[in-house]
Structure formats: C-alpha cells, structure tokens
Design a protein around this motif. Structure first.
Motif, PDB file in Angstrom:
ATOM      1  N   LEU B 116      30.124 -41.611 -26.265  1.00 43.42           N
ATOM      2  CA  LEU B 116      30.738 -40.847 -27.358  1.00 43.42           C
ATOM      3  C   LEU B 116      32.103 -41.419 -27.705  1.00 43.42           C
ATOM      4  O   LEU B 116      32.512 -41.437 -28.872  1.00 43.42           O
ATOM      5  CB  LEU B 116      30.866 -39.368 -26.972  1.00 43.42           C
ATOM      6  CG  LEU B 116      29.599 -38.531 -27.159  1.00 43.42           C
ATOM      7  CD1 LEU B 116      29.828 -37.112 -26.702  1.00 43.42           C
ATOM      8  CD2 LEU B 116      29.160 -38.535 -28.625  1.00 43.42           C
ATOM      9  N   TYR B 117      32.804 -41.921 -26.670  1.00 40.56           N
ATOM     10  CA  TYR B 117      34.102 -42.559 -26.944  1.00 40.56           C
ATOM     11  C   TYR B 117      33.903 -43.777 -27.818  1.00 40.56           C
ATOM     12  O   TYR B 117      34.692 -44.043 -28.732  1.00 40.56           O
ATOM     13  CB  TYR B 117      34.771 -42.935 -25.621  1.00 40.56           C
ATOM     14  CG  TYR B 117      36.132 -43.550 -25.798  1.00 40.56           C
ATOM     15  CD1 TYR B 117      37.177 -42.810 -26.365  1.00 40.56           C
ATOM     16  CD2 TYR B 117      36.380 -44.864 -25.395  1.00 40.56           C
ATOM     17  CE1 TYR B 117      38.428 -43.370 -26.532  1.00 40.56           C
ATOM     18  CE2 TYR B 117      37.640 -45.425 -25.546  1.00 40.56           C
ATOM     19  CZ  TYR B 117      38.658 -44.672 -26.121  1.00 40.56           C
ATOM     20  OH  TYR B 117      39.890 -45.233 -26.287  1.00 40.56           O
ATOM     21  N   CYS B 120      33.552 -42.670 -31.261  1.00 45.43           N
ATOM     22  CA  CYS B 120      34.839 -42.242 -31.825  1.00 45.43           C
ATOM     23  C   CYS B 120      35.652 -43.436 -32.348  1.00 45.43           C
ATOM     24  O   CYS B 120      36.578 -43.264 -33.143  1.00 45.43           O
ATOM     25  CB  CYS B 120      35.663 -41.517 -30.764  1.00 45.43           C
ATOM     26  SG  CYS B 120      34.972 -39.913 -30.348  1.00 45.43           S
ATOM     27  N   LEU B 127      37.155 -39.982 -36.140  1.00 49.37           N
ATOM     28  CA  LEU B 127      37.207 -39.306 -34.844  1.00 49.37           C
ATOM     29  C   LEU B 127      38.159 -40.017 -33.880  1.00 49.37           C
ATOM     30  O   LEU B 127      38.115 -39.781 -32.679  1.00 49.37           O
ATOM     31  CB  LEU B 127      35.809 -39.278 -34.216  1.00 49.37           C
ATOM     32  CG  LEU B 127      34.783 -38.363 -34.870  1.00 49.37           C
ATOM     33  CD1 LEU B 127      33.392 -38.750 -34.463  1.00 49.37           C
ATOM     34  CD2 LEU B 127      35.077 -36.918 -34.504  1.00 49.37           C
ATOM     35  N   ASN B 135      36.552 -36.956 -24.226  1.00 52.36           N
ATOM     36  CA  ASN B 135      35.121 -37.226 -24.297  1.00 52.36           C
ATOM     37  C   ASN B 135      34.454 -37.042 -22.938  1.00 52.36           C
ATOM     38  O   ASN B 135      33.343 -36.522 -22.848  1.00 52.36           O
ATOM     39  CB  ASN B 135      34.872 -38.647 -24.808  1.00 52.36           C
ATOM     40  CG  ASN B 135      34.793 -38.674 -26.325  1.00 52.36           C
ATOM     41  OD1 ASN B 135      34.170 -37.800 -26.919  1.00 52.36           O
ATOM     42  ND2 ASN B 135      35.442 -39.649 -26.933  1.00 52.36           N
ATOM     43  N   ASN B 318      31.007 -32.101 -37.778  1.00 53.63           N
ATOM     44  CA  ASN B 318      31.179 -33.536 -37.974  1.00 53.63           C
ATOM     45  C   ASN B 318      29.835 -34.168 -37.664  1.00 53.63           C
ATOM     46  O   ASN B 318      29.445 -34.299 -36.499  1.00 53.63           O
ATOM     47  CB  ASN B 318      32.278 -34.064 -37.025  1.00 53.63           C
ATOM     48  CG  ASN B 318      32.509 -35.542 -37.205  1.00 53.63           C
ATOM     49  OD1 ASN B 318      31.567 -36.335 -37.131  1.00 53.63           O
ATOM     50  ND2 ASN B 318      33.739 -35.932 -37.454  1.00 53.63           N
ATOM     51  N   TYR B 321      29.355 -37.114 -34.889  1.00 56.82           N
ATOM     52  CA  TYR B 321      29.639 -36.736 -33.504  1.00 56.82           C
ATOM     53  C   TYR B 321      28.516 -35.856 -32.959  1.00 56.82           C
ATOM     54  O   TYR B 321      28.024 -36.053 -31.846  1.00 56.82           O
ATOM     55  CB  TYR B 321      30.979 -36.009 -33.435  1.00 56.82           C
ATOM     56  CG  TYR B 321      31.517 -35.912 -32.025  1.00 56.82           C
ATOM     57  CD1 TYR B 321      32.216 -36.982 -31.459  1.00 56.82           C
ATOM     58  CD2 TYR B 321      31.323 -34.780 -31.256  1.00 56.82           C
ATOM     59  CE1 TYR B 321      32.703 -36.923 -30.171  1.00 56.82           C
ATOM     60  CE2 TYR B 321      31.803 -34.704 -29.959  1.00 56.82           C
ATOM     61  CZ  TYR B 321      32.491 -35.782 -29.419  1.00 56.82           C
ATOM     62  OH  TYR B 321      32.957 -35.718 -28.146  1.00 56.82           O
ATOM     63  N   THR B 325      25.802 -36.819 -30.119  1.00 51.86           N
ATOM     64  CA  THR B 325      25.794 -36.060 -28.864  1.00 51.86           C
ATOM     65  C   THR B 325      24.366 -35.733 -28.458  1.00 51.86           C
ATOM     66  O   THR B 325      23.965 -35.957 -27.308  1.00 51.86           O
ATOM     67  CB  THR B 325      26.590 -34.748 -29.030  1.00 51.86           C
ATOM     68  OG1 THR B 325      27.884 -35.064 -29.514  1.00 51.86           O
ATOM     69  CG2 THR B 325      26.705 -34.012 -27.718  1.00 51.86           C
ATOM     70  N   ARG B 382      40.664 -30.355 -31.356  1.00 52.14           N
ATOM     71  CA  ARG B 382      39.250 -30.666 -31.590  1.00 52.14           C
ATOM     72  C   ARG B 382      38.303 -29.712 -30.835  1.00 52.14           C
ATOM     73  O   ARG B 382      37.133 -30.017 -30.679  1.00 52.14           O
ATOM     74  CB  ARG B 382      38.950 -32.097 -31.153  1.00 52.14           C
ATOM     75  CG  ARG B 382      39.507 -33.150 -32.085  1.00 52.14           C
ATOM     76  CD  ARG B 382      38.774 -33.142 -33.416  1.00 52.14           C
ATOM     77  NE  ARG B 382      39.065 -34.344 -34.177  1.00 52.14           N
ATOM     78  CZ  ARG B 382      38.468 -34.672 -35.311  1.00 52.14           C
ATOM     79  NH1 ARG B 382      37.550 -33.872 -35.830  1.00 52.14           N
ATOM     80  NH2 ARG B 382      38.787 -35.773 -35.951  1.00 52.14           N
ATOM     81  N   ALA B 389      29.310 -28.933 -31.345  1.00 55.95           N
ATOM     82  CA  ALA B 389      28.373 -29.893 -30.733  1.00 55.95           C
ATOM     83  C   ALA B 389      27.589 -29.222 -29.607  1.00 55.95           C
ATOM     84  O   ALA B 389      26.359 -29.396 -29.489  1.00 55.95           O
ATOM     85  CB  ALA B 389      29.143 -31.098 -30.213  1.00 55.95           C
TER      86      ALA B 389
END
Lengths: 585, 585
Positions: B116-117, B120, B127, B135, B318, B321, B325, B382, B389
């Motif tokens: 996920l990073y 971003c 993000l 994350n 978003n 994201y 996820t 956030r 999510a």
C-alpha cells in the motif's frame, strides 16, 4: 497496567465473585446458617468490608447506588418471586393480602409519621425543626415491609404456606402504595402550598399505579408467550425472552412512574404457563436455574452492600428519634395487623389465629428498599438523621427479629408447612371441589372466587391458549402430562439403578391400573398408552431399531453456535448400542 | 414520563430484543438462510436501521463503541468457541495453526503495509501524505482474520473438521500477533524517532503476550475447577463460576496488555473437564445453554452494529487506495497460505490439499475486530480513509466471499465433515493407537505429540485430578460413564414411546453382551451391573418401593430461593405412582 480500561466490568465481576464465594463459605459450615440467617451473615461481611475500606481510605465507603439497586439488583429477585409464586394460595388470600398491603401500609405511614411528629414537639429532644411533612415522608419510606428481607428469613423458617404468602404477598404488593405515598410527600415537601386537589389526586394515583403496573406486566407477559410460539427452530434463545420481556415490563412501568414490582410479578405470573408449554425442556431448566442463580446473587449483593453502606459518616445520631422510630414501627405494625385481622376474620371461615397474627406482625422486616429510598431523598438539613434512623431500623429488624423469629416459631408451635406434596388423588379431589363450588356459586348467583376462576379458565382455554400456545391442536390433559413426566423420571431411576429391562411389559395393563387409581374426569387422549398389545409393541420396537440402524450413518454432531453438540451425538450412540444389544440377544 | 432514568438498561434490553427477534424472523423463512449467511442478513438489517436513524436525525448514527465490543460482546463468543473447541483436532494441528496465526499474520501485515505504501507513491492517487508507518499500522489491523466472521460462515458450510479448525484456530490465535503489532505501530507513530531496541522489544513481546495469555487463562481455569469442588450444597450458583472466572481471565489479560482471547480460550479449555465432573447435570445443561445463548446474541448484535455503524459521514473515499486494499488483502493471504502450506506439507504425512488451501485463503474473512481497531486509532488527517477502506474490506469479505464460499465448496467438492459421530469401537481403537504410538515414541526417543500427550495425561491423573475433582476416590472409566449416559437416554426414549416395562430383565446378560462388543481394556468398576441375578433384582426393587412408601410422607417441596421446587416434588409423586402400580399388579 491499564486498570482504567477494564475497571467497570472487572469490579462488577469481582463483587459477584465475592458474593458467590461468601455463599459457598457459609454453606461449608453447616451449623452457622441454622442459627443465624444468611442475610445477617452477609450484612456482617459487608460491615467488615466497609470497615476495612473506611480504615484504609479514611473516608466513607461508597454507599449503594439507588439506581443500581432499583434497576439491576431488585428486578431479578422480584422476577424469581413472581415466577415461582404458588398461584393457588396467592389468589385464595388475595383479598387479605391487598388489605394488609394497601390499608395496612397507609395505617403504618400515618401512624409512624404523626407519632414521630408528636415526639418532635418535646423540646428536650431538640427536634422541633422536623416538620410534619418530613415526618410523614420518613414514615412513608420506613413503613414498607421489604420483600428481599422477608424472603431471606421466611424461606428458612418454613411456616405454613398461608402465613408465608400473607407476609410475602404484602411485602410485594405494598410497593404501589409506597411509591405513591413517597412521591406524594416528597413533592409536597417541595411545594409552597398544598391544595386539597393534590391530596385527592394522590388518592386516585393509587389505582393508576397499581392497576397500571398489572396492565403493563400482563401485556408484556402475553407478548412473551406469543413470541415463544415461534422459537421452535432456534431453541437456544428461548430463555432469553423470559428475561427480556419481564425486565422490559419492569423498566416500562418505572418509566411511567407505575409500580415496577407489581408489573414484573404480573408479567411473570401471566407468561409462566404458556411459556412453559412452548419452550423445550432444556430451555425450561435453564430459565429456572438462571432465575434462581440470578436472584440468589442479587440478594447476596444487596445484603453485602447494605453492610458496606452502613459504615461511614452519613449519620446524625439522635437517641430519642431513633429509639422512638424503632418502637413506633413495632407498635403500629402490631396494632395494624390486629385491627385488620379482626375484620378479615369476621368474613372468613378460615380464620387467622392469634399465633399467626403475631408472626405476621413480627415478620415485618425492613430492608434495602427503605435504605435506597432514604438516600434518594432531596438534600435537607435532617437527611443524615433519617439515614441513621433507617439504618438502625433495618439492622434491628434483620438482626434481632430475623434471628429470634425461628425460636419464636418453635416456641409458639406455629403451624408449619405441610411436609409432603399433595398426592395425585388429593389434587384430583381439589380440582373436583373447585368445579363443584363454581357450579354452586353460579346457581346461587353469588359471584365468588370459584365463579371467577371458572370463567377465567374458560376464557383461557377458549381464546388465550389458541393465540399463545404453539401446539394448541393437541391439547394434553394435565394428568397425561404428569404421567409422561413420571414415566420419564421412573425410567431414569431404573436406568441409574442398572435395572432397565429392554423388553417392554404390558403398557396397556399398567395404564389402566393407573387410570383406576386416579379416576379423573379428563380423558386420556394418548391412544398409544391404552391399546397396544404386547406382541405388536415388540414388532414396533424392532421396526424402530431397524430404522435407527440406517439413521446412524446419516446424522452426526455439528460444531455449531446455534445447537449444542451434545444434543444429537449421544442419541446416535445410544441407538447403536441398542442395535448391538438387540442383535446379541 | 421519566425516560432518562431507565435509558441505559432499557436501550440495551431493546437492542438484545431486536437481535433475538431478527434471529427468529430469519429462521421462520427457511429458504433465505440457506442461500445468504445469517451474518450478511444481520448486517443488512443493521444497514437499514442505520439508514432510518440517519434519515430521521440527519446525522451519523452512533458507531459501535470499541470498549463495548471488546469488553462485552467479544468475550461470550470467544468463551463459547473455547469451551466447545474440539480439543483433539485442535492439538493435532496446533503447529500448523500457530504457523498460520503468527508467521502468516506477520507476512500479511508487512505485505499489505509495504505494497500500500508503494501505491501511495503514485502521484496521480494523491496519497503521498500517508507514511510507511501509517500504512503498516493499517496493515496490522486489516490483516487479522476475524473469529466471529469466520465462525458465522464456516459453521454453515460444514467443511471437514481439519480445515475448519485450521481457519478458525488461526483466527483465534492471531489475536496475540495483532495486539502486539497494532500497539507497536501505534506507539511508533507517536514516537519522534524509532530505535532498533524498540523493534527488538516488540519481537520479544510476541511471546510475552501470547504465553502470558495462556498462563493467565490456565490459572483462572484451574481456580474455577478448584472452586466448583465446594459447591455441592449450593448447586444453583455453580454455572456462575464458569462465567465469572473466564470473564475475569479475559479482563485480567486485557489489563496487563496480554491477549484476552488467548486467555479466555485457555481458561475454558483448561477448566472444562474438571468443572463438568464437579457440577451437577442440570448446572451443566445451564452452562452449555447459556453459553450458546449468550454467544448467539453477541454475534447477532455485532453484525447489526456493524451494519448501523457503516452508515454515516465517517468515510473519506479514495478509489485507488480502497480497491488496492481489497486486492492486496486477497493476494497476500493467498500467497501466504501457499508458501506456508508448502513448508507444512513437507513435514507432515497428512498433507493439506490444494482445494483445502484455496478454502483457507478464501475463508480469511475480516470483521468487527478490524472495525473496532480502526476506530481506536488516534485522530489524524487520514483516519476517515482508513475507516472507509476497512468497511469496504469487511463488507467485501462478508458479503462476496461469505456468500460464494458455499457454492465454491460444492463446486470444488471439498472434503466435507464426517457425517456420523465416531462409534464406540472406533473411539476405543483410536485410544489404543494413541497408547501404542506413545510407547513407540518413548522407546525410539522421539518426543512427539503422543509422548507429550501421554505425559500430560499421567500428570493429570496423578496430581491435577486429585486437587481439582470432588469425587476423585471413585474414578469411573469413561466407558462406564458412556454406558450410564446411554442407559439414561434409552430409558427416556422408551418412556416417551410408552414402552417402558416395570419388570427388570437380565441386566447381567445385557451388560456382558455390551462388554463383548466393546472389548476395551478398562475394567467396569460398577459391580452392580455385572452380577445381579434376576430374582434378587425383583426383591431389591420391592424393597426400594417399600422404603419409598414411607418417604413420601416425609419430604416435600420447599419454596426456597436456593433450590428449584420441581426438584423433589415429581420424584415423590413418581414413587407414589410406582407403588400404586406395583400393588395393582
């Protein structure tokens, strides 16, 4: 360490644990509870704990929160009392109970209030600032006999059922009177002037509070019975409804300022027979067991808290006021019982003896309800005096009266509880007499209790049962149900003694023998019991066994949250054993 | 109207009532639950209710309080899971379960966090302000498979026991890992700099949190067993101890930041066999029934609350994201299961098939634990994105995966649960093989699971049973207990079919037939079963009946808060019937 986070549930659990362990402790030493009632021991434990807390913190230990008492601790006890209330003696004495509960309580309130006001006029006692209204308010909270305390003592002394129900019924039903008078006087205390309209409104409220409670209770009770019609596929949550609906009836009544105690008792008594018919045997065991458990724990907690709350600096000591309160409580109750019983005895064949009267008067214990009410009083300069007087009255009645009532019952040779359950024959005769009396009352035009009971029974079987019971189309007479229950018991006993035969004997013969001895009007609907001859039964059983042999391979245990795994498994194993055994014969 | 006063208990009762009624409603229509899992239906009910509340109040409905979830709703479910955990398959697969729970969860946390990073870093997604630590924190809360959701789905699809225990055991034991990682990353987020010492301390914490939980649980479990040794005279409060001690173990573990789930499971598994031997049959029924009831209600409430909390304005949407996820959750879990199973299969004879692997990966449902953890996050800009999510992942797994897993199980022809319970013969052979393998392991010096199981069993019978069981001096072999249970069941069945003979048959013959078919090593200690010839038995029975005739007049029902009135009464009546019947023969 994060104690803050779990504090509330942790401390509640610890208190309950302490109460349970205390209970176990008392029962380990059998001699102690036979002399001292458990309630006294628990208050004593509370006093010691309060002392420890006071000693360690150097400030008063926390008093029992009135909200916790009325919302969480009292309902389980009253629910248990209502659910297991023996309905026949209760309704047979309902007139007398109501007389004691309503007229008797009013008598005590005004008697104690006015005579304490008289004491306050004596200058030497320095009590002139306590007004008549405050004395009446105090009277209204101290006059009511407490169901929790009465139950705790009377269930240990085993007096006869009528005497028990008179004292216990009074302690339950006086709640309506206490609620009305207490709120009335409290609002009067805050009013600048009192109009005569307010007094009349107060009298009218009696009926609203009492009958409203009954209505709320009955409607929740019938809804509960109706709900359990639909729980056949999900047996595990059946017990929940009994608790949820009763509790809702209590809360709803409290919300509308009606009598919660009256509501929960009506709810429990109204739902009981229908719910029991609808739910499964295991659910029923759970309901009964949990109710006993819950009320037992609540009761223990109440007495411990009572002890803890006694310690501290909430008290203002004034010898004359406190001593006279105790004396007046005793005198006015005794007078009230004497006068009311005189009237009751004039209209009844079954009179209340003078020994019984003494026990009724002496059994008027005060308890946690008074205690919670006195803490709910608005703040005024003499509140601490009232708290002290209430505490003394409670401790006096629970300790002195509670501990001496058993020797007194022995000494006076008060008629004790009937030691054996009524036999089947007796039950049948009682029912027969009921019908006979109802007929006589109907013919003579005298609408007495038997007449109304008969009408109610008719209404019940004609309408209520059809709506509230699941399997109404197969009504079994109570004698058949009893027979089935007994057969089951018998079977278990035989199995436990290792004496169970597998070959069926003569069920038809047995059944007719049983019928001869009972001679009830009711017809045994269960045809199977009557006319299955011996060889047919054997064939039938072989058939069952053959079918079961197949079934073993089909069903099995399931790890499921909605069913108990034990439910199906042993049955299957049992059947397999049966087959093995059958083959080897 | 005084709603304020009763609000808290009133609303709690109403919520529970709603949950129970919803459950009844679903079960009235049998077709619906066979297609859609109950959890989906309940979330749906919650969504509708949330919508109504939102529409009426025009503000977000209240979200599920994390404290309420962790302190009140989760423990009953986990207790139920632990108490009814099939211990044999659990301990047989404990290595694999721990591997999935510890290594698998860490794998998922870091996999999801890092990827996920990576997402971003893509500028188009806007993000860039979500740091790596955030994350990873998000990964730690979204990675854990949820026991409540898994249980709700898996108990309806009936896959084979090993597969079930692998997924379910993982979901329970990963709690220790989740707790540690979540708290670690949360504290890292608030620290200015992270030292390498902190990272090592975090790794050490795994063992403390997990093993500490086990220790706390076992000590409370053994204390509970020890306490029930002394409840013989006060049976009504026995069930209480099971609940109180397990709950205390959970709260204590939570207090010391250990894993509460692990603690309550160890407590329940540790106490079960001793408590069951000590308490009465009725107490046992109550414990089982109440546990099922409670967990069932908790579970219902959790899913309804989940639905209600979803509605509102807590979300920041978003697309990239949230979509990534969901995708990463699926991918990393599938990869993790594949890799770990590859290693597991190399060391085991009983391999996990690829179909099983697919179901393990696909059954990784997320639920209310993630949801509660995301709301417990410290406020940062956030947080709403994380909430959105998490909600999507939960709804996706519960609805899409939960609804498709049953058709997939059918389609893949995954090995189903064994339909029948093991027969007595099988059970005996299994036990025999256990002893044999333990002997082989002992001789060969290979200390495997059978060796340790044997040692534990020896320690149990030599020390633990003597301390924890009330009637240790009369140990009955399990086969005798089973036989007694079966006899009882059989007796009840016969009685219900109206086929109960009163004359005892040949118990000695029956017993020997049974013994032949079972051929266990254990010796039947109950001599009564073996050598009572027929005429003696009849004489004996007449004696019992004669004695009972006397007893009827002596004992009777008591209106008492500590005993159930039904307990003694029917027995007496049963005896009277027996006598009447006997005489008429």
């Amino acid at each position: 360490l994060d104690y803050q986070h779990v504090q509330v549930p942790f401390e509640i659990t610890l208190w309950i644990m302490l109460a349970s362990l205390a209970k176990i402790g008392f029962h380990l030493y059998n001699k102690l509870p036979s002399v001292v009632p458990e309630s006294c021991l628990l208050i004593f434990v509370g006093l010691i704990m309060g002392g420890i807390i006071y000693g360690l913190n150097d400030r008063s230990p926390p008093v029992m929160d009135s909200d916790i008492f009325f919302l969480y601790l009292l309902p389980p006890i009253v629910l248990d009392a209502g659910y297991f209330m023996p309905s026949r003696p209760f309704f047979e004495s309902i007139g007398t109970i109501l007389l004691y509960a309503v007229v008797g309580t009013i008598w005590n309130v005004f008697g104690i209030g006015f005579s304490l006001y008289g004491i306050c006029q004596v200058k030497a006692f320095q009590l002139q600032d306590v007004s008549l209204l405050h004395n009446l308010l105090f009277g209204s909270l101290i006059a009511a006999v407490d169901p929790v305390a009465v139950l705790a003592v009377f269930e240990e002394i085993h007096v006869n059922e009528k005497l028990h129900i008179l004292v216990f019924g009074e302690s339950l039903l006086n709640d309506a009177v206490t609620v009305v008078l207490y709120k009335l006087f409290r609002s009067f205390c805050e009013m600048p002037t009192i109009k005569s309209v307010d007094v009349f409104a107060g009298v009218g409220k009696f009926f609203v509070v009492g009958l409203g409670g009954v209505l709320v209770g009955l409607s929740f009770g019938f809804t509960a019975a109706f709900t359990t019609r639909f729980t056949k596929d999900i047996r595990v949550i059946e017990p929940l409804f009994v608790f949820l609906y009763s509790y809702l009836s209590y809360l709803t009544a409290e919300m509308f300022h009606l009598s919660g105690i009256v509501a929960i008792i009506s709810c429990a008594m109204g739902m009981k027979r229908y719910v029991e018919a609808n739910i499964s045997l295991k659910s029923h065991t759970t309901v009964k067991y949990f109710m006993k458990m819950w009320s037992s724990v609540s009761d223990t907690l109440i007495f411990i808290f009572l002890g803890v709350s006694t310690i501290g600096e909430n008290h203002e000591w004034n010898w004359p006021y406190i001593c006279f309160t105790v004396i007046f409580c005793l005198i006015w109750r005794a007078l009230g019982v004497l006068v009311l019983t005189f009237f009751v005895n004039r209209f009844h064949v079954n009179t209340i003896t003078s020994k019984d009267q003494f026990i009724i008067a002496y059994g008027g214990l005060r308890g946690a309800i008074c205690f919670s009410l006195v803490f709910l009083l608005p703040d005024f300069h003499r509140k601490k005096l009232f708290i002290a007087a209430t505490t003394v009255v409670i401790l006096f009645t629970v300790f002195i009266q509670g501990m001496t009532i058993r020797p007194l019952v022995d000494l006076l040779a008060v008629k004790r509880k009937r030691e054996s359950a009524p036999t089947v024959g007796e039950q049948i005769h009682i029912r027969f007499l009921d019908h006979l009396l109802a007929g006589i009352e109907d013919i003579s035009g005298h609408w007495g209790q038997y007449y109304w009971k008969d009408k109610l029974e008719y209404f019940n079987s004609k309408y209520l049962q059809k709506i509230l019971l699941r399997e109404y189309d197969q009504p079994k007479s109570s004698i058949v149900l009893l027979y089935e229950k007994l057969e089951r018991k018998h079977a278990i006993e035989l199995a436990q003694a290792g004496q169970l035969g597998h070959g069926p004997a003569h069920p038809s013969f047995l059944c007719s023998a049983f019928l001869c001895s009972s001679s009830d009007r009711t017809v045994i609907t269960d045809q199977k019991l009557e006319d299955t001859p011996n060889p047919d039964v054997l064939d039938n059983m072989q058939e069952i066994l053959a079918r079961n042999l197949y079934r073993i391979r089909r069903t099995g245990p399931a790890y499921n949250r909605h069913t108990l795994p034990g439910d199906s498994e042993p049955t299957e194993q049992a059947k397999e054993i049966l087959i093995l055994r059958h083959k080897s014969l």
